[in-house]
Design an enzyme around this catalytic site. Structure first.
Site, PDB file in Angstrom:
ATOM      1  N   CYS A  86      37.978   1.802  19.562  1.00 46.50           N
ATOM      2  CA  CYS A  86      37.584   0.772  20.523  1.00 46.50           C
ATOM      3  C   CYS A  86      36.148   0.360  20.224  1.00 46.50           C
ATOM      4  CB  CYS A  86      37.761   1.249  21.966  1.00 46.50           C
ATOM      5  SG  CYS A  86      36.641   2.563  22.495  1.00 46.50           S
TER       6      CYS A  86
ATOM      7  N   ARG B 110      37.995   3.904  26.121  1.00 45.03           N
ATOM      8  CA  ARG B 110      39.411   3.789  25.767  1.00 45.03           C
ATOM      9  C   ARG B 110      39.858   4.691  24.616  1.00 45.03           C
ATOM     10  NH1 ARG B 110      39.560  -2.427  24.692  1.00 45.03           N
ATOM     11  NH2 ARG B 110      37.498  -1.839  23.920  1.00 45.03           N
TER      12      ARG B 110
ATOM     13  N   ASP C 160      38.889  -3.073  28.565  1.00 48.90           N
ATOM     14  CA  ASP C 160      37.801  -2.101  28.491  1.00 48.90           C
ATOM     15  C   ASP C 160      37.301  -1.784  29.898  1.00 48.90           C
ATOM     16  OD1 ASP C 160      35.517  -0.612  28.007  1.00 48.90           O
ATOM     17  OD2 ASP C 160      34.852  -1.892  26.351  1.00 48.90           O
TER      18      ASP C 160
END
Length: 139
Positions: A8, A14, A113
């Protein structure tokens, strides 16, 4: 044994969530996580992600810190999995074209996110579903 890396933007929300959810689901895959940027380099897993781990009793390494994706990691992995479409695009810019066949989206739908949305529960739901799909694909 297959080796995968979840990627990510910062490697604090994440991708570490996916890393430890997947490790909790199976020990038949080697799992790591990385970032496409160096913005959070050396920072610990976000407290929101840590709260999810504690709430759902997911074991994790509390000493893990953000690391940027590099060529060595990319070459060692069988699958490089971007958590959203921008991560996938960034990975293709960062890595040589010979490695592009290893790059995959985490799921059909990008995982938002939670650093921006604040919704770690929604991220956890999507990460769990995605990790189960990846487990079924790889194991």
């Amino acid at each position: 044994m297959k080796k995968i890396v979840f990627v990510c933007l910062g490697n604090i929300c994440r991708s570490p969530m996916a890393e430890f959810v997947m490790k909790n689901l199976t020990d038949q895959v080697i799992v790591e996580s990385r970032a496409t940027s160096a913005w959070e380099h050396g920072n610990p897993i976000h407290r929101g992600t840590q709260q999810i781990f504690k709430q759902y009793q997911i074991p994790y390494d509390s000493h893990k810190t953000s690391q940027k994706m590099n060529l060595e990691t990319a070459e060692e992995c069988d699958y490089i999995i971007g958590m959203d479409s921008q991560n996938v695009a960034d990975l293709k810019k960062m890595l040589p074209s010979r490695l592009h066949t290893k790059i995959y989206p985490f799921a059909e739908e990008s995982v938002p996110d939670p650093w921006y949305t604040g919704d770690f529960e929604e991220t956890y739901r999507m990460v769990t579903e995605g990790c189960l799909a990846w487990k079924n694909r790889l194991v």
